[in-house]
Design a protein around this motif. Structure first.
Motif, PDB file in Angstrom:
ATOM      1  N   ASN A   6      -6.799  -3.444  -6.132  1.00  0.00           N
ATOM      2  CA  ASN A   6      -7.149  -2.032  -5.953  1.00  0.00           C
ATOM      3  C   ASN A   6      -6.236  -1.087  -6.728  1.00  0.00           C
ATOM      4  O   ASN A   6      -6.527   0.093  -6.842  1.00  0.00           O
ATOM      5  CB  ASN A   6      -7.180  -1.663  -4.471  1.00  0.00           C
ATOM      6  CG  ASN A   6      -5.856  -1.899  -3.785  1.00  0.00           C
ATOM      7  OD1 ASN A   6      -5.055  -2.729  -4.207  1.00  0.00           O
ATOM      8  ND2 ASN A   6      -5.620  -1.190  -2.707  1.00  0.00           N
ATOM      9  N   ASN A   7      -5.132  -1.595  -7.292  1.00  0.00           N
ATOM     10  CA  ASN A   7      -4.253  -0.787  -8.144  1.00  0.00           C
ATOM     11  C   ASN A   7      -4.444  -1.117  -9.619  1.00  0.00           C
ATOM     12  O   ASN A   7      -3.613  -0.764 -10.446  1.00  0.00           O
ATOM     13  CB  ASN A   7      -2.788  -1.002  -7.736  1.00  0.00           C
ATOM     14  CG  ASN A   7      -2.524  -0.495  -6.340  1.00  0.00           C
ATOM     15  OD1 ASN A   7      -2.980   0.576  -5.974  1.00  0.00           O
ATOM     16  ND2 ASN A   7      -1.810  -1.269  -5.553  1.00  0.00           N
ATOM     17  N   SER A  16     -16.365   0.662  -0.536  1.00  0.00           N
ATOM     18  CA  SER A  16     -15.045   1.224  -0.806  1.00  0.00           C
ATOM     19  C   SER A  16     -13.960   0.326  -0.220  1.00  0.00           C
ATOM     20  O   SER A  16     -14.143  -0.272   0.844  1.00  0.00           O
ATOM     21  CB  SER A  16     -14.913   2.617  -0.192  1.00  0.00           C
ATOM     22  OG  SER A  16     -15.863   3.484  -0.749  1.00  0.00           O
ATOM     23  N   VAL A  17     -12.834   0.259  -0.917  1.00  0.00           N
ATOM     24  CA  VAL A  17     -11.698  -0.523  -0.424  1.00  0.00           C
ATOM     25  C   VAL A  17     -11.111   0.202   0.782  1.00  0.00           C
ATOM     26  O   VAL A  17     -10.835   1.399   0.717  1.00  0.00           O
ATOM     27  CB  VAL A  17     -10.633  -0.709  -1.521  1.00  0.00           C
ATOM     28  CG1 VAL A  17      -9.417  -1.446  -0.984  1.00  0.00           C
ATOM     29  CG2 VAL A  17     -11.220  -1.455  -2.706  1.00  0.00           C
ATOM     30  N   ARG A  18     -10.940  -0.518   1.888  1.00  0.00           N
ATOM     31  CA  ARG A  18     -10.418   0.078   3.117  1.00  0.00           C
ATOM     32  C   ARG A  18      -8.956   0.475   2.965  1.00  0.00           C
ATOM     33  O   ARG A  18      -8.185  -0.224   2.309  1.00  0.00           O
ATOM     34  CB  ARG A  18     -10.530  -0.906   4.272  1.00  0.00           C
ATOM     35  CG  ARG A  18     -11.952  -1.144   4.712  1.00  0.00           C
ATOM     36  CD  ARG A  18     -11.947  -2.043   5.898  1.00  0.00           C
ATOM     37  NE  ARG A  18     -12.064  -3.411   5.374  1.00  0.00           N
ATOM     38  CZ  ARG A  18     -12.125  -4.478   6.127  1.00  0.00           C
ATOM     39  NH1 ARG A  18     -12.054  -4.365   7.431  1.00  0.00           N
ATOM     40  NH2 ARG A  18     -12.258  -5.660   5.602  1.00  0.00           N
ATOM     41  N   SER A  19      -8.592   1.563   3.580  1.00  0.00           N
ATOM     42  CA  SER A  19      -7.197   2.001   3.547  1.00  0.00           C
ATOM     43  C   SER A  19      -6.395   1.402   4.696  1.00  0.00           C
ATOM     44  O   SER A  19      -5.173   1.362   4.653  1.00  0.00           O
ATOM     45  CB  SER A  19      -7.117   3.525   3.583  1.00  0.00           C
ATOM     46  OG  SER A  19      -7.729   4.007   4.752  1.00  0.00           O
ATOM     47  N   THR A  20      -7.083   0.939   5.748  1.00  0.00           N
ATOM     48  CA  THR A  20      -6.412   0.294   6.882  1.00  0.00           C
ATOM     49  C   THR A  20      -7.140  -1.003   7.216  1.00  0.00           C
ATOM     50  O   THR A  20      -8.329  -1.141   6.925  1.00  0.00           O
ATOM     51  CB  THR A  20      -6.398   1.185   8.133  1.00  0.00           C
ATOM     52  OG1 THR A  20      -7.755   1.482   8.501  1.00  0.00           O
ATOM     53  CG2 THR A  20      -5.643   2.472   7.886  1.00  0.00           C
ATOM     54  N   CYS A  21      -6.434  -1.906   7.828  1.00  0.00           N
ATOM     55  CA  CYS A  21      -7.017  -3.190   8.216  1.00  0.00           C
ATOM     56  C   CYS A  21      -7.068  -3.270   9.729  1.00  0.00           C
ATOM     57  O   CYS A  21      -6.083  -2.991  10.407  1.00  0.00           O
ATOM     58  CB  CYS A  21      -6.165  -4.333   7.667  1.00  0.00           C
ATOM     59  SG  CYS A  21      -6.032  -4.298   5.868  1.00  0.00           S
ATOM     60  N   ASP A  77     -10.595  -7.059  -1.511  1.00  0.00           N
ATOM     61  CA  ASP A  77     -10.351  -6.734  -0.111  1.00  0.00           C
ATOM     62  C   ASP A  77      -8.844  -6.553   0.062  1.00  0.00           C
ATOM     63  O   ASP A  77      -8.078  -7.504  -0.103  1.00  0.00           O
ATOM     64  CB  ASP A  77     -10.863  -7.862   0.788  1.00  0.00           C
ATOM     65  CG  ASP A  77     -10.799  -7.509   2.260  1.00  0.00           C
ATOM     66  OD1 ASP A  77      -9.707  -7.135   2.739  1.00  0.00           O
ATOM     67  OD2 ASP A  77     -11.831  -7.610   2.944  1.00  0.00           O
ATOM     68  N   ALA A  78      -8.431  -5.330   0.373  1.00  0.00           N
ATOM     69  CA  ALA A  78      -7.007  -5.020   0.499  1.00  0.00           C
ATOM     70  C   ALA A  78      -6.366  -5.723   1.685  1.00  0.00           C
ATOM     71  O   ALA A  78      -5.156  -5.933   1.694  1.00  0.00           O
ATOM     72  CB  ALA A  78      -6.814  -3.511   0.621  1.00  0.00           C
ATOM     73  N   CYS A  79      -7.156  -6.101   2.676  1.00  0.00           N
ATOM     74  CA  CYS A  79      -6.587  -6.755   3.862  1.00  0.00           C
ATOM     75  C   CYS A  79      -6.187  -8.199   3.572  1.00  0.00           C
ATOM     76  O   CYS A  79      -5.167  -8.667   4.061  1.00  0.00           O
ATOM     77  CB  CYS A  79      -7.577  -6.702   5.015  1.00  0.00           C
ATOM     78  SG  CYS A  79      -7.937  -5.003   5.529  1.00  0.00           S
ATOM     79  N   LYS A 130      -5.936  -9.242   0.346  1.00  0.00           N
ATOM     80  CA  LYS A 130      -5.325  -9.150  -0.979  1.00  0.00           C
ATOM     81  C   LYS A 130      -5.932 -10.141  -1.970  1.00  0.00           C
ATOM     82  O   LYS A 130      -5.238 -10.843  -2.701  1.00  0.00           O
ATOM     83  CB  LYS A 130      -3.806  -9.324  -0.888  1.00  0.00           C
ATOM     84  CG  LYS A 130      -3.137  -8.216  -0.108  1.00  0.00           C
ATOM     85  CD  LYS A 130      -1.655  -8.418  -0.019  1.00  0.00           C
ATOM     86  CE  LYS A 130      -0.909  -7.309   0.642  1.00  0.00           C
ATOM     87  NZ  LYS A 130      -1.426  -6.664   1.773  1.00  0.00           N
TER      88      LYS A 130
END
Length: 111
Positions: free
Chosen positions: A39-40, A66-71, A97-99, A101
């Motif tokens: 996501n970066n 959208s990529v979630r900001s919180t998990c 998925d940011a959760c 990674k």
């Protein structure tokens, strides 16, 4: 006394080395088959050797959610890791998925 100090120094050095090693990704990518962006927009190996994925032929229609900001820590099923859309079912896309990674198959959005 000197032996105890030396032993303590060895323990501290080992702990520091293990801590630094844990910061290195599990696979550095020398033989990486697929590279993805997180996501970066940083590249990471999303297709390490030893895992066989179907070949990439086309992108699936729709867009990633959208990529979630919180998990939340709540999942209905185990995520399916992927390097590209063709590793997912047709109504899914390979999205970051940011959760977890990593890229996983997610249901597409059409709007």
């Amino acid at each position: 006394m000197k032996v105890q100090i030396l032993a303590a120094m060895v323990v501290v050095a080992t702990v520091v080395a293990m801590t630094e090693a844990s910061r290195v990704p599990p696979y550095l990518g020398r033989d990486c088959k697929h590279w993805c962006k997180d996501n970066n927009q940083a590249l990471y190996c999303c297709g390490p050797p030893g895992i066989t994925y179907p070949p990439f032929i086309r992108k699936h229609p729709g867009k990633c959610p959208s990529v979630r900001s919180t998990c939340t820590g709540v999942r209905s099923s185990r995520p399916k890791f992927c390097p590209h859309d063709d590793a997912c079912e047709f109504r899914s896309k390979c999205c970051y998925d940011a959760c977890v990674k990593h890229h996983v198959c997610k249901t597409v959005e059409f709007y």
